[in-house]
Design an enzyme around this catalytic site. Structure first.
Site, short mmCIF file in Angstrom:
data_model
loop_
_atom_site.label_atom_id
_atom_site.label_comp_id
_atom_site.label_asym_id
_atom_site.label_seq_id
_atom_site.Cartn_x
_atom_site.Cartn_y
_atom_site.Cartn_z
N ARG A 164 -24.50 21.85 35.22
CA ARG A 164 -25.91 21.43 35.23
C ARG A 164 -26.42 21.61 33.80
NH1 ARG A 164 -27.38 20.71 40.54
NH2 ARG A 164 -26.30 21.97 42.08
N GLY A 165 -27.48 20.88 33.48
CA GLY A 165 -28.06 20.98 32.14
C GLY A 165 -27.18 20.29 31.11
N GLY A 191 -30.34 13.78 39.58
CA GLY A 191 -30.48 14.18 38.18
C GLY A 191 -29.48 13.44 37.30
N THR A 192 -28.25 13.39 37.76
CA THR A 192 -27.19 12.73 37.00
C THR A 192 -27.50 11.26 36.77
OG1 THR A 192 -25.61 14.22 38.02
CG2 THR A 192 -24.70 12.26 36.97
N THR A 218 -24.22 13.17 46.29
CA THR A 218 -25.21 14.16 46.67
C THR A 218 -24.93 14.65 48.06
OG1 THR A 218 -27.40 14.25 47.67
CG2 THR A 218 -26.67 12.11 47.00
N ASP A 220 -26.75 16.53 49.66
CA ASP A 220 -28.03 16.60 50.39
C ASP A 220 -28.45 15.23 50.94
OD1 ASP A 220 -28.04 19.20 49.60
OD2 ASP A 220 -29.71 19.04 48.20
N TYR A 377 -21.69 27.30 50.48
CA TYR A 377 -20.72 26.67 49.58
C TYR A 377 -19.47 26.20 50.31
CZ TYR A 377 -23.85 28.12 45.92
OH TYR A 377 -24.97 28.26 45.15
N ILE A 379 -19.28 24.41 52.91
CA ILE A 379 -19.32 23.03 53.41
C ILE A 379 -19.21 22.00 52.29
CG2 ILE A 379 -20.68 23.72 55.44
CD1 ILE A 379 -23.04 22.16 54.22
N ARG A 380 -19.33 22.45 51.04
CA ARG A 380 -19.24 21.44 49.97
C ARG A 380 -17.99 21.61 49.10
NH1 ARG A 380 -23.75 22.86 45.23
NH2 ARG A 380 -22.34 24.19 44.08
N1 LIG Z 1 -34.48 13.50 34.08
C1 LIG Z 1 -33.28 13.70 33.52
N2 LIG Z 1 -32.95 13.08 32.36
C2 LIG Z 1 -31.74 13.26 31.80
N3 LIG Z 1 -30.77 14.05 32.34
C3 LIG Z 1 -31.03 14.67 33.48
C4 LIG Z 1 -32.29 14.54 34.15
N4 LIG Z 1 -32.26 15.28 35.28
C5 LIG Z 1 -31.04 15.86 35.31
N5 LIG Z 1 -30.30 15.50 34.25
C6 LIG Z 1 -28.93 15.93 33.95
O1 LIG Z 1 -28.07 15.51 35.01
C7 LIG Z 1 -27.10 16.51 35.30
C8 LIG Z 1 -27.09 16.83 36.76
O2 LIG Z 1 -28.40 17.12 37.24
P1 LIG Z 1 -28.64 18.14 38.46
O3 LIG Z 1 -28.07 19.46 38.10
O4 LIG Z 1 -30.05 18.06 38.84
O5 LIG Z 1 -27.69 17.61 39.61
P2 LIG Z 1 -27.70 16.28 40.44
O6 LIG Z 1 -27.06 15.20 39.68
O7 LIG Z 1 -29.08 16.00 40.91
O8 LIG Z 1 -26.74 16.66 41.61
P3 LIG Z 1 -27.04 17.57 42.89
O9 LIG Z 1 -28.52 17.82 42.94
O10 LIG Z 1 -26.57 16.75 44.03
O11 LIG Z 1 -26.24 18.78 42.70
C9 LIG Z 1 -27.42 17.71 34.42
O12 LIG Z 1 -26.48 17.75 33.37
C10 LIG Z 1 -28.83 17.44 33.92
O13 LIG Z 1 -29.05 17.94 32.61
O1 LIG Z 2 -25.61 26.76 43.27
P1 LIG Z 2 -25.58 25.38 42.71
O2 LIG Z 2 -24.25 24.96 42.23
O3 LIG Z 2 -26.65 25.13 41.71
O4 LIG Z 2 -25.85 24.37 43.90
C1 LIG Z 2 -26.79 24.55 44.89
C2 LIG Z 2 -27.53 23.28 45.17
O5 LIG Z 2 -26.73 22.14 45.09
C3 LIG Z 2 -26.97 21.28 46.18
O6 LIG Z 2 -25.84 21.29 46.99
C4 LIG Z 2 -27.19 19.85 45.76
O7 LIG Z 2 -28.35 19.73 45.01
C5 LIG Z 2 -28.20 21.87 46.88
O8 LIG Z 2 -28.19 21.66 48.25
C6 LIG Z 2 -28.12 23.30 46.50
O9 LIG Z 2 -29.39 23.90 46.43
MG LIG Z 3 -30.18 16.74 42.57
#
Ligand SMILES: Nc1ncnc2c1ncn2[C@@H]1O[C@H](COP(=O)(O)OP(=O)(O)OP(=O)(O)O)[C@@H](O)[C@H]1O
Ligand SMILES: O=P(O)(O)OC[C@H]1O[C@](O)(CO)[C@@H](O)[C@@H]1O
Ligand SMILES: [Mg+2]
Length: 480
Positions: A164-165, A191-192, A218, A220, A377, A379-380
């Protein structure tokens, strides 16, 4: 349409209210690109398939239930191989990255992108970016070949890592440019996909012949437009084991209560589907449906009644449910975020368990036994089941066909059972939630027999907020 959106989506209209929300193409910003016959023409597996190539005018409606006189509505471009491609095999330098939380099927998607590139299009340069977005500029890459990925679909997680990030647009696009990457496959959640849209725009601004394509991931199921996300069925299936355990424990004790917490930050689909599948659940709590504990019609009163009627009960709670109640009680109402800016949630399963125990502690005539199971964790982190494996394969192959055909700035997704290419902004503009005024939630309430916990005033508010969609926007998972 503002500039930002217009480079993400091309809208075409037709007769009887037909609207095509089309995805961008390399030729929109690079003129006179050479094209080549699709090598699948001479692939022995496909040469006998009638109409293997998708007609350029084929589109898929977002809404299949229509009124007799209603407009034809929004459509997306149908996915699949095109007659002509925009890359020679030698020219392609592809990269795959996985971001966000884990989800069953990630490895299958990686495997099938690699195999489709190699076996269908003769591409041999495919890189795995190590550890999510930040891997573009701070980590090594992994060379992916059919041999390397051969068995990975049997494993959970992602062999190229995730994080993340770390979304640093200039650094990521510099890395794409410096390495000569011209196809970027980005697998991840909401986010991705937002991050992918930003990368696509920068790639386009720099005029690079590089495709940016997304594959929605996702657990979720919170991504809109698509029928459902890969790995969701696997997660729901795995959740059954936790619910069964909770049921067995509860049934075997006097006034036994089993509490199971499942994932679902803002969307309660896993909890809803796991509950519907199980039929052993007496109470399902999701983020979209508010509840209260104390007093007449409250959760604690329902638990007591259920125990008196049945001797045991099972509660399934999505992790995002009731967070406002926890925040109201907590001194340090959490503003903590993860590296991507997602709010960190408090443990609602533990909180509810404490509340129920405290309530019955005042009733010595009704001793309870409560077991709290948190399989979050588990289930995923498992491999995807058979049907998710097939789904992942189709998603990956469809994405590769679109990329080879020059489409860019799109997410590959299943809409009404057909593979499509969806513009990024349609995937990122909103979240897919359980609509508690739709039939699916009503089915759940009638299956568990739980109260809705909505007070009359709240019912009016919910109905006002959730006017029935007129544009095919309702979630497929609700609207069956
Ligand atoms: N608005 C945004 N603009 C650019 N990059 C983003 C943005 N939101 C999230 N990201 C980047 O996307 C990546 C994944 O985001 P996030 O951790 O929210 O997971 P996700 O893709 O939503 O997956 P999940 O929520 O299903 O775990 C991260 O590296 C984050 O920095
Ligand atoms: O602990 P982590 O890796 O941030 O993931 C937890 C989150 O990831 C998800 O599986 C997907 O966004 C959420 O349901 C849960 O809150
Ligand atoms: Mg997300």
């Amino acid at each position: 349409m503002d500039n930002n959106i217009s480079c993400q989506m091309k809208v075409e209209t037709g007769e009887a209210g037909y609207v095509l929300e089309d995805v961008p193409h390399l030729s929109d910003y690079i003129p006179d690109l050479p094209t080549y016959p699709n090598p699948l023409r001479s692939n022995p597996a496909y040469s006998v398939v009638k109409q293997y190539f998708v007609d350029a005018d084929d589109t898929v409606p977002q809404k299949v239930v229509v009124h007799k006189d209603g407009p034809r509505g929004i459509h997306f471009r149908r996915a699949g191989p095109r007659q002509r491609v925009y890359f020679t095999p030698d020219e392609v330098h592809a990269a795959i990255v996985t971001c966000g939380g884990l989800c069953p099927g990630l490895n299958t998607v990686i495997r099938e992108i690699v195999c489709a590139l190699y076996h269908m299009y003769g591409v041999t340069k495919v890189l795995g970016i190590d550890g999510g977005y930040r891997g573009f500029y701070s980590k090594n890459t992994i060379s992916l070949t059919p041999k390397v990925v051969n068995d990975i679909h049997k494993r959970g997680g992602t062999i190229i890592g995730t994080s993340r990030g770390g979304h640093d647009k200039p650094k990521i696009v510099d890395s794409i440019q410096d390495r000569g990457i011209n196809q970027v496959y980005i697998i991840g959640g909401d986010g991705t996909q937002k991050g992918a849209a930003v990368i696509y725009q920068e790639v386009r601004r720099r005029g690079l012949k590089a495709i940016v394509a997304g594959i929605p991931k996702t657990i979720d199921n919170d991504i809109p437009v698509i029928d459902k996300s890969f790995g969701f069925d696997t997660a729901v299936e795995e959740a059954q084991r936790a619910i069964n355990a909770a049921h067995v424990e509860a049934e075997s004790a006097e006034n036994g209560i089993g509490v199971v917490k499942l994932m679902g930050r803002y969307s309660g689909f896993i909890a809803m589907y796991a509950t519907l599948a199980s039929r052993d659940v007496d109470l399902c709590l999701i983020p979209e449906s508010p509840f209260f504990l104390e007093g007449e019609g409250g959760l604690l009163e329902y638990v007591e009644r259920r125990l008196k009627d049945n001797g045991h009960m099972v509660i399934v709670v999505a992790e995002g449910a009731g967070q406002e109640l926890l925040a109201a009680e907590s001194l340090n109402s959490s503003t903590d975020q993860d590296a991507s800016g997602n709010k960190l949630l408090q443990d609602v399963g533990l909180w509810i368990s404490h509340k129920i125990k405290a309530y019955f502690a005042h009733q010595p005539s009704m001793p309870i036994t409560l077991k709290y199971i948190d399989p979050t964790y588990m289930i995923r982190a498992i491999p995807s089941n058979a049907s998710d494996n097939v789904y992942c394969t189709l998603l990956a192959q469809s994405c590769v066909h679109g990329v080879m055909a020059g489409y860019t700035g799109f997410t590959s997704g299943l809409v009404n059972g057909r593979q499509t290419y969806i513009p990024f902004n349609r995937i990122t503009e909103k979240q897919n939630n359980v609509v508690i005024t739709d039939r699916m939630w009503a089915r759940l309430l009638s299956s568990t027999n739980q109260p809705s916990f909505l007070r009359p005033k709240e019912v009016i508010e919910v109905l006002k907020q959730e006017e029935p969609p007129t544009d095919g926007e309702s979630s497929k998972a609700n609207d069956i």
